[in-house]
Scaffold this motif. Structure first.
Motif, PDB file in Angstrom:
ATOM      1  N   ILE A  72       4.082   6.134  -2.301  1.00 45.86           N
ATOM      2  CA  ILE A  72       3.137   6.405  -1.229  1.00 45.86           C
ATOM      3  C   ILE A  72       3.693   5.877   0.088  1.00 45.86           C
ATOM      4  N   LEU A  73       4.294   4.714   0.004  1.00 45.99           N
ATOM      5  CA  LEU A  73       4.871   4.126   1.217  1.00 45.99           C
ATOM      6  C   LEU A  73       5.979   5.022   1.769  1.00 45.99           C
ATOM      7  N   ILE A  74       6.900   5.420   0.893  1.00 47.67           N
ATOM      8  CA  ILE A  74       8.030   6.231   1.364  1.00 47.67           C
ATOM      9  C   ILE A  74       7.536   7.558   1.929  1.00 47.67           C
ATOM     10  N   LEU A  75       6.571   8.175   1.247  1.00 50.06           N
ATOM     11  CA  LEU A  75       6.013   9.437   1.754  1.00 50.06           C
ATOM     12  C   LEU A  75       5.415   9.232   3.139  1.00 50.06           C
ATOM     13  N   SER A  76       4.682   8.120   3.292  1.00 51.05           N
ATOM     14  CA  SER A  76       4.038   7.875   4.579  1.00 51.05           C
ATOM     15  C   SER A  76       5.068   7.630   5.663  1.00 51.05           C
ATOM     16  N   VAL A  77       6.088   6.850   5.317  1.00 49.62           N
ATOM     17  CA  VAL A  77       7.135   6.578   6.302  1.00 49.62           C
ATOM     18  C   VAL A  77       7.805   7.889   6.721  1.00 49.62           C
ATOM     19  N   PHE A  78       8.061   8.743   5.734  1.00 46.97           N
ATOM     20  CA  PHE A  78       8.657  10.042   6.053  1.00 46.97           C
ATOM     21  C   PHE A  78       7.748  10.841   6.979  1.00 46.97           C
ATOM     22  N   THR A  79       6.441  10.763   6.736  1.00 48.60           N
ATOM     23  CA  THR A  79       5.518  11.508   7.590  1.00 48.60           C
ATOM     24  C   THR A  79       5.601  11.005   9.025  1.00 48.60           C
ATOM     25  N   VAL A  80       5.615   9.679   9.174  1.00 46.53           N
ATOM     26  CA  VAL A  80       5.682   9.101  10.510  1.00 46.53           C
ATOM     27  C   VAL A  80       6.986   9.499  11.196  1.00 46.53           C
ATOM     28  N   ILE A  81       8.075   9.331  10.460  1.00 41.58           N
ATOM     29  CA  ILE A  81       9.369   9.688  11.045  1.00 41.58           C
ATOM     30  C   ILE A  81       9.417  11.178  11.347  1.00 41.58           C
ATOM     31  N   GLY A  82       8.901  11.970  10.429  1.00 40.08           N
ATOM     32  CA  GLY A  82       8.897  13.421  10.609  1.00 40.08           C
ATOM     33  C   GLY A  82       8.129  13.815  11.851  1.00 40.08           C
ATOM     34  N   THR A  83       6.976  13.194  12.039  1.00 40.64           N
ATOM     35  CA  THR A  83       6.176  13.496  13.217  1.00 40.64           C
ATOM     36  C   THR A  83       6.943  13.134  14.483  1.00 40.64           C
ATOM     37  N   LEU A  84       7.606  11.999  14.419  1.00 43.60           N
ATOM     38  CA  LEU A  84       8.412  11.558  15.555  1.00 43.60           C
ATOM     39  C   LEU A  84       9.487  12.597  15.868  1.00 43.60           C
ATOM     40  N   THR A 113       5.750  21.516  13.103  1.00 41.80           N
ATOM     41  CA  THR A 113       5.408  21.083  11.740  1.00 41.80           C
ATOM     42  C   THR A 113       6.642  20.788  10.910  1.00 41.80           C
ATOM     43  N   VAL A 114       7.839  20.909  11.516  1.00 38.79           N
ATOM     44  CA  VAL A 114       9.034  20.701  10.698  1.00 38.79           C
ATOM     45  C   VAL A 114       9.056  19.277  10.154  1.00 38.79           C
ATOM     46  N   GLY A 115       8.478  18.351  10.897  1.00 36.50           N
ATOM     47  CA  GLY A 115       8.453  16.964  10.459  1.00 36.50           C
ATOM     48  C   GLY A 115       7.659  16.782   9.181  1.00 36.50           C
ATOM     49  N   TRP A 116       6.620  17.600   9.049  1.00 34.41           N
ATOM     50  CA  TRP A 116       5.789  17.445   7.847  1.00 34.41           C
ATOM     51  C   TRP A 116       6.517  17.854   6.592  1.00 34.41           C
ATOM     52  N   SER A 117       7.584  18.632   6.796  1.00 32.79           N
ATOM     53  CA  SER A 117       8.282  19.055   5.584  1.00 32.79           C
ATOM     54  C   SER A 117       9.124  17.917   5.016  1.00 32.79           C
ATOM     55  N   LEU A 118       9.342  16.872   5.813  1.00 33.21           N
ATOM     56  CA  LEU A 118      10.083  15.718   5.273  1.00 33.21           C
ATOM     57  C   LEU A 118       9.378  15.111   4.060  1.00 33.21           C
ATOM     58  N   PRO A 119       8.108  14.700   4.190  1.00 33.02           N
ATOM     59  CA  PRO A 119       7.434  14.193   2.987  1.00 33.02           C
ATOM     60  C   PRO A 119       7.342  15.244   1.890  1.00 33.02           C
ATOM     61  N   ALA A 120       7.179  16.518   2.287  1.00 33.28           N
ATOM     62  CA  ALA A 120       7.102  17.557   1.264  1.00 33.28           C
ATOM     63  C   ALA A 120       8.417  17.654   0.510  1.00 33.28           C
ATOM     64  N   LEU A 121       9.526  17.407   1.232  1.00 29.00           N
ATOM     65  CA  LEU A 121      10.831  17.432   0.580  1.00 29.00           C
ATOM     66  C   LEU A 121      10.884  16.378  -0.512  1.00 29.00           C
ATOM     67  N   PHE A 122      10.245  15.247  -0.220  1.00 26.58           N
ATOM     68  CA  PHE A 122      10.317  14.127  -1.153  1.00 26.58           C
ATOM     69  C   PHE A 122       9.394  14.321  -2.341  1.00 26.58           C
ATOM     70  N   SER A 123       8.172  14.758  -2.057  1.00 29.11           N
ATOM     71  CA  SER A 123       7.225  14.873  -3.163  1.00 29.11           C
ATOM     72  C   SER A 123       7.432  16.172  -3.934  1.00 29.11           C
ATOM     73  N   GLY A 124       8.114  17.131  -3.307  1.00 28.98           N
ATOM     74  CA  GLY A 124       8.286  18.416  -3.954  1.00 28.98           C
ATOM     75  C   GLY A 124       6.912  18.985  -4.194  1.00 28.98           C
ATOM     76  N   ASP A 125       6.821  20.027  -4.966  1.00 23.79           N
ATOM     77  CA  ASP A 125       5.503  20.470  -5.355  1.00 23.79           C
ATOM     78  C   ASP A 125       5.234  19.855  -6.718  1.00 23.79           C
ATOM     79  N   VAL A 126       4.374  18.839  -6.723  1.00 31.69           N
ATOM     80  CA  VAL A 126       4.234  18.024  -7.927  1.00 31.69           C
ATOM     81  C   VAL A 126       3.875  18.852  -9.157  1.00 31.69           C
ATOM     82  N   ILE A 127       2.845  19.668  -8.993  1.00 33.39           N
ATOM     83  CA  ILE A 127       2.360  20.398 -10.164  1.00 33.39           C
ATOM     84  C   ILE A 127       3.410  21.386 -10.668  1.00 33.39           C
ATOM     85  N   THR A 128       4.046  22.100  -9.719  1.00 29.39           N
ATOM     86  CA  THR A 128       5.082  23.040 -10.121  1.00 29.39           C
ATOM     87  C   THR A 128       6.199  22.310 -10.865  1.00 29.39           C
ATOM     88  N   ALA A 129       6.572  21.148 -10.340  1.00 32.75           N
ATOM     89  CA  ALA A 129       7.650  20.398 -10.973  1.00 32.75           C
ATOM     90  C   ALA A 129       7.259  19.941 -12.376  1.00 32.75           C
TER      91      ALA A 129
END
Lengths: 328, 635
Positions: free
Chosen positions: A300-312, A256-272
């Motif tokens: 949305i695009l960048i988050l998705s790209v990060f998810t794909v790359i992260g999964t890879l 699941t480390v790859g999934w943290s890539l998009p999370a890194l980008f979006s941060g925790d929106v509400i907390t932020a």
């Protein structure tokens, strides 16, 4: 191994194209468009916008073109010129808005990820090896609390404590006087005095869940014959636990480390938002609310790209870490 | 509420002049500017100021310096910065009693001819843009020929500046004097100017003025196609026309630091910075009564915030020097409790928003439309509301129960209209509804409409902060057998529903009820009870829905057509009063509460913030308080 990586990488390309199209369609879904919300905003504040002006604005922004035309205009600029378009609301290039905030977002998110692991792994291991001990119960209670209390609430509570008892100015990452100042030692100290709240908030939420995962995995492994064998070989507990079952139990972390890539980008929106952090998350939220389509779409695009790359990346790591995967 | 009139002086067809007698002034300036003069990077203050500068009488002569800290919540909030420093030829400002006076701005004198068709203005002698270039009638002609009449930039004529469909005409008399002419009398023109400036592009620009020496490079009458394309590219917009308009990248003072302005401050760090910074304009044209060049305050910083709670923390921590935007009455106690800790005090102004229920007279459901058209039903809607309770529970008890009508203190105020149908009387409401033929009820006790369906009303609001109010209203309405279904929906959706005639009832702040003729559209149905009717009226029947031949809204429109062409203010006011009367008696809009205080957080170091001012869009919000003369105590 090379063939495996190649196959995975090739698969990612159509996925990316598909995702980019979907991101564009998604931002078109809500009723109305940017002109509607912009005109509404102007009206509310006393400006006068006629229907004719709205129509002209739509025309100028190309909002009347077929969706495929709009999509092509958007994606070709991104791919060929690195131009993410213009944020309608901020009246500035999307790139300048996103990348400026990205450094801080990445810093906060990766720091909190590291903290999460530093807390979760040892505690999870301890809980599993000392199952039903007092400390295990204690960690369990804290774990459930951390999982149960929403991040934003914790953020509010910490801000309140900081405000009432610690007499520090909370909200944001800098005190007002440092916000626009160039980097200096004082500014760094000021940053650190603010940074602990978001770090604690983000790390506790994440760690609580991971502790449970780690504990459960460890318990599964600890009873297995290879652990018994290791003990029988006369290895100390520390050597056994950390060299064998922990490595196996870490497996889900790696996948699941790859999934943290998009999370890194979006941060925790509400907390932020609550903490008034100058990160990318609140910007995304606002962009979605205002139907600022190029900004929202780029996010949305960048988050998705990060998810794909992260999964890879996860796939590759896992394949390297656990040979069984390669042949599955 | 006090009975004092807000509008204490009106510009009539007389000659008014600014500037005082021929006293020999010895002007003083801010230390930061004196330094620049000494260093030779700025001419001396006498050369920067007009020969006879405008005098803004400060409440208390102040000290120079300091940074005014504020908060804003993103680019959508640009009126926060904007209203601090709008410039007009004539502007509403507060007098010593808190009344609104129409005061000349950057003009030496103005005059109006006898039948209000010609308005002549003379610019201050020696008036300069913030880059030191002189302001002349060439800039006025540039505004008129190259912007106002330029259909590429201003695509449609605004009715306000083209009464009867004929655009205003400009005649340049000399370097400083120009005359604006209309085809028909236009008695409210000066008041409309004070609110709307000269319309598109956008009301944050000074009336009649655009800096020709700078902006002609972005104008198709001066620059070549290639130059325009290059300019668009430089500012990163799709077409050169995007440089103009409401947020034009090149022409909006608040996004382009290079744009010459005549305002007291100019932008230094534009958005999207997290802190938007404005700095004093060394060429600002006004002085205080002792000849000190204004403004007193060096810089203004607007710090970005995202969540209202963050703003409340900023308040309590003393991070704001003066702010009213985004503060809520529900937090009044919190603001008061933290006064000592945050080093501030609260200064109350008067709110003129009337929070109201607005039934859609053109609702698509015909049975419902017929019910809304019945005055008995509307009266029942109004008397069924327990206004005192709502005010007690949602407004910290600080607002007043009022009807949607001109607010107290306005010269159009009429006590009868303001209290029309506001007495809480559920028995009367029940009786009225029975009389309206809604006497059958279903098992749950709700009334049945003539078509047999339950009488329910979907009420929409775009702000979750009002959910509690709607809950209370729901209880009130249930008591008289009406089922109210409150919905908190997204702002865009909310606006769409109104634009598409797709709502039953809205909950809105009904505003602009102070100086009604400065923006009478609220009474005429605009964005409110008769939005489709207003569309029909304003497009000459091309769009919208035609009201029935005997609908009183037609009388209101006829009255405004008459008022806007009257030869004198007195004559026109007769029509405006009549408009307000018809509107009030019809009870189309159900006012619930209003006239509470607007809370300003004012740091203890901040001086000259006058209390009890009127907060209305017509008077340009905080602009009424003359922000140039605010000052911060320096240690």
């Amino acid at each position: 191994m090379v063939a495996f990586i190649g196959r995975r990488a090739l698969l990612a390309i159509p996925t990316l194209i598909f995702i980019s199209f979907i991101s564009f369609v998604i931002i078109q879904l809500p009723p109305g468009d940017y002109v509607t919300s912009y005109a509404a905003q102007l009206r509310q504040q006393g400006d006068y916008v006629s229907a004719a002006q709205e129509a002209i604005m739509r025309q100028n922004m190309g909002l009347n073109d077929p969706i495929l035309v709009q999509y092509w205009r958007w994606i070709s600029n991104i791919v060929f010129r690195g131009d993410f378009g213009h944020s309608l609301e901020w009246n500035a290039p999307v790139g300048s808005l996103i990348w400026d905030r990205l450094a801080l977002t990445l810093a906060i998110s990766s720091l909190s990820l590291v903290f999460t692991w530093i807390i979760a792994i040892p505690v999870g291991v301890y809980s599993a090896t000392r199952q039903y001990s007092i400390l295990d119960h204690l960690f369990t209670v804290f774990g459930f609390l951390g999982k149960g209390v929403p991040d934003f609430l914790l953020a509010l509570i910490l801000m309140w404590i900081g405000f009432i008892y610690l007499q520090i100015d909370v909200g944001g990452l800098f005190s007002p006087q440092y916000q626009n100042a160039p980097w200096s030692w004082d500014k760094l100290v000021n940053l650190l005095s603010h940074l602990w709240i978001p770090l604690v908030v983000l790390a506790t939420g994440g760690a609580a869940g991971l502790i449970r995962v780690m504990r459960a995995n460890m318990l599964d492994e600890l009873g297995k014959p290879y652990v018994e064998t290791a003990y029988a070989q006369g290895l100390s507990e520390r050597q056994v636990v950390w060299n064998y079952p922990v490595r196996v139990a870490l497996n889900p972390f790696i996948s699941t480390v790859g999934w943290s890539l998009p999370a890194l980008f979006s941060g925790d929106v509400i907390t932020a938002v609550v903490l008034n952090l100058p990160t990318t998350g609140p910007l995304l939220l606002q962009a979605l609310k205002m139907q600022d389509m190029y900004l929202a779409g780029s996010f949305i695009l960048i988050l998705s790209v990060f998810t794909v790359i992260g999964t890879l990346v996860s796939d590759i790591l896992l394949a390297w870490f656990d040979p069984r995967i390669r042949y599955a | 509420m006090n009975s004092k009139r807000w509008i204490t002086a009106l510009a009539a067809g007389i000659l008014c002049t600014t500037g005082l007698s021929g006293l020999a002034w010895a002007f003083q300036e801010a230390p930061m500017l004196a330094e620049q003069v000494q260093a030779g990077s700025l001419p001396p203050v006498d050369e920067r100021l007009p020969t006879k500068p405008a005098v803004v009488t400060a409440i208390e002569v102040g000290q120079y310096g300091g940074t005014w800290r504020r908060a804003f919540n993103g680019p959508g909030d640009r009126w926060g910065p904007t209203k601090l420093m709008e410039e007009r030829v004539l502007k509403w400002t507060a007098d010593a009693n808190g009344g609104a006076v129409l005061t000349p701005g950057y003009i030496e004198s103005y005059s109006v001819n006898e039948n209000s068709t010609e308005f002549t203005f003379t610019l201050l002698e020696g008036l300069k843009w913030s880059d030191g270039q002189p302001v002349t009638t060439e800039d006025v002609a540039f505004w008129y020929n190259d912007i106002f009449l330029n259909r590429k930039i201003v695509p449609t004529l605004e009715p306000t500046f083209a009464p009867g469909g004929v655009p205003l005409e400009l005649e340049v008399v000399d370097e400083r004097t120009f005359t604006v002419k209309f085809a028909q009398p236009y008695v409210y023109f000066l008041q409309i100017l004070a609110k709307d400036s000269t319309g598109e592009p956008s009301l944050d620009r000074p009336s009649f003025l655009f800096p020709k020496h700078y902006l002609s490079q972005f104008n198709n009458n001066y620059a070549s196609e290639d130059e325009l394309t290059a300019a668009a590219k430089k500012f990163n917009v799709a077409a050169w026309t995007d440089l103009w308009g409401s947020k034009g990248a090149a022409t909006a003072w608040w996004s382009n630091p290079d744009l010459p302005v005549i305002t007291a401050w100019k932008i230094e760090t534009p958005p999207p910075a997290d802190t938007v910074v404005m700095v004093r304009n060394p060429y600002y044209y006004a002085v205080d009564q002792e000849g000190n060049q204004l403004p007193y305050i060096d810089r203004i910083e607007h710090r970005l915030f995202q969540d209202p709670e963050t703003l409340n923390l900023m308040v309590a921590q003393g991070q704001l020097d003066m702010q009213d935007r985004h503060l809520s009455l529900a937090n009044y106690t919190f603001y008061k409790e933290n006064e000592a800790r945050g080093g501030y005090h609260t200064v109350n102004w008067k709110d003129t928003n009337i929070w109201s229920l607005v039934p859609n007279m053109t609702v698509k459901d015909e049975t419902l439309a017929a019910l809304f058209a019945d005055a008995k039903v509307r009266e029942a809607f109004s008397v069924a509301v327990d206004r005192e309770l709502i005010i007690e529970l949602t407004q910290s008890g600080l607002a007043q129960p009022v009807q949607a009508a001109p607010v107290s203190g306005s010269q159009y105020y009429n006590e009868e209209l303001a209290s029309h149908w506001t007495e809480y009387d559920p028995d009367l409401a029940n009786q009225l509804l029975d009389e309206a033929g809604l006497d059958k009820r279903d098992d749950a006790g709700f009334r049945l409409r003539p078509d047999g369906k339950r009488f329910s009303l979907v009420v929409e609001t775009s702000d979750a902060a009002h959910a509690k109010t709607l809950e209370l209203l729901t209880e009130n309405y249930a008591e008289v057998g009406i089922e109210m279904l409150p919905r908190v929906i997204d702002r865009t959706q909310w606006d769409n529903n109104r634009a598409n005639n797709d709502f039953q009832m809205h909950w809105i702040p009904f505003d602009r009820m102070t100086y009604v003729p400065a923006d009478p559209r609220r009474l005429m149905g605009w964005d409110s009870f008769g939005n489709e009717y207003f569309k029909w009226y304003s497009t000459d029947g091309a769009e919208g829905i035609e009201p029935p031949a005997d609908d009183p809204i037609r009388e209101i429109w006829a009255l405004w057509d008459k008022a806007s062409q009257s030869a004198s203010v007195e004559e026109a006011d007769v029509s405006v009063n009549e408009m307000a009367r018809i509107f009030g008696e019809q009870g189309w809009v159900i006012g619930v509460y209003g006239e509470g205080p607007v809370v300003n957080i004012v740091s203890n170091a901040m001086h000259n913030v006058q209390p009890d001012l009127v907060q209305d869009d017509i008077f340009r919000g905080v602009g009424l308080a003359r922000t140039q003369q605010f000052w911060l105590e320096q240690n």
